[in-house]
Design a protein around this motif. Structure first.
Motif, short mmCIF file in Angstrom:
data_model
loop_
_atom_site.label_atom_id
_atom_site.label_comp_id
_atom_site.label_asym_id
_atom_site.label_seq_id
_atom_site.Cartn_x
_atom_site.Cartn_y
_atom_site.Cartn_z
N LEU A 96 0.82 -1.20 0.00
CA LEU A 96 0.00 0.00 0.00
C LEU A 96 0.86 1.26 0.00
N GLN A 121 -5.85 6.98 -0.36
CA GLN A 121 -5.71 5.62 0.16
C GLN A 121 -6.75 4.69 -0.48
N ALA A 124 -5.50 3.88 -3.93
CA ALA A 124 -4.41 2.90 -3.87
C ALA A 124 -4.93 1.50 -3.57
N LEU A 125 -5.87 1.39 -2.66
CA LEU A 125 -6.44 0.07 -2.34
C LEU A 125 -7.21 -0.50 -3.52
N LEU A 128 -4.65 -1.90 -5.93
CA LEU A 128 -4.15 -3.20 -5.45
C LEU A 128 -5.18 -4.29 -5.68
N LEU A 134 -5.01 -7.06 -3.04
CA LEU A 134 -5.59 -6.33 -1.91
C LEU A 134 -5.24 -7.00 -0.59
N ALA A 137 -1.95 -5.79 0.99
CA ALA A 137 -1.81 -4.35 1.12
C ALA A 137 -0.84 -3.96 2.23
#
Length: 257
Positions: A96, A121, A124-125, A128, A134, A137
């Motif tokens: 992450l 955030q 970004a998640l 992923l 995920l 992370a």
């Protein structure tokens, strides 16, 4: 999307990376730059966002202008994701944390010293999740496999919300299974999001499978440019010197497949 006019690159000591090249890269294409080691692939790719500053010539980006202008270059880099052969991740950071690096261009230098907003955030998640990581992370990236690390690199590039992705030998260190997973995911994602992609590769077979367009370099010059189906075995052979060419059987198999 990007217009190169008489672009060339000469390194210190007079080593020529690229001889004068004029090219147009079209929006939405998945373009592969193919050629032997030392042909100028990485140099050309890095000139497209001035990681290598060209010696002569211009790079004009549609809607922005000439990259000689610092403001234009900043905006171009902001909307250009970069994927590297050796991942270029922060090894002691989590997946992450590395993907959040892709959001830094949207903030001031001072703001980047503090935790980024929740909106970043979430982005970004989401990235992923798109690359299937995920669940990793909060895992340090130096504990991930090579294929997983490259997918973190792709997620970082996607977090920029790019219009263009540049990928320098992105699968050179991966096994065949991971190679196809990474390239197929990257191509699919670019198609879904309307992202243009320009990759440098060594492997002819991969270029023929995934590219919309192949540009072949030899000794710093463009020696072929076209759709994979329109490129002949003779043209492909021109890309390789005797020293760097693959074995005849494997080479012939790849161009006939």
């Amino acid at each position: 999307m990007i217009q190169l006019d008489r672009l060339s690159m000469t390194y210190k000591g007079g080593v020529i990376g690229i001889k004068p090249i004029s090219l147009s890269f079209i929006k939405g294409q998945f373009t592969v730059i193919l050629g032997a080691s030392g042909s100028g692939k990485s140099t050309l790719l890095r000139c497209l966002n001035y990681l290598n500053r060209p010696t002569t010539g211009t790079v004009i980006v549609e809607g922005l202008g000439n990259l000689h202008n610092r403001k234009v270059l900043y905006e171009h880099r902001k909307r250009t994701g970069m994927i590297f052969q050796q991942h270029q991740l922060i090894s002691r950071q989590t997946a992450l944390g590395n993907v959040l690096v892709g959001r830094l261009a949207y903030h001031s230098t001072l703001r980047s010293f503090f935790p980024l907003p929740k909106a970043d955030q979430y982005i970004a998640l989401e990235c992923l999740d798109r690359v299937g990581l995920l669940h990793k992370a909060l895992t340090r990236v130096d504990t991930l496999s090579g294929g997983q690390q490259q997918r973190v690199g792709i997620a970082r590039a996607l977090a920029q919300k790019p219009q263009l992705i540049l990928a320098d030998e992105p699968v050179a260190s991966l096994d065949p299974t991971s190679t196809h997973k990474v390239l197929s995911f990257l191509r699919q994602t670019c198609q879904e999001d309307g992202i243009s992609a320009i990759l440098s590769l060594h492997q002819i077979d991969l270029a023929r499978i995934y590219a919309d367009r192949i540009i072949g370099l030899s000794q710093g010059k463009v020696v072929l440019d076209g759709k994979p189906a329109d490129i002949s075995a003779y043209e492909l052979k021109q890309l390789y010197s005797d020293k760097d060419s693959p074995d005849d059987e494997g080479f012939q198999e790849s161009i006939n497949s």
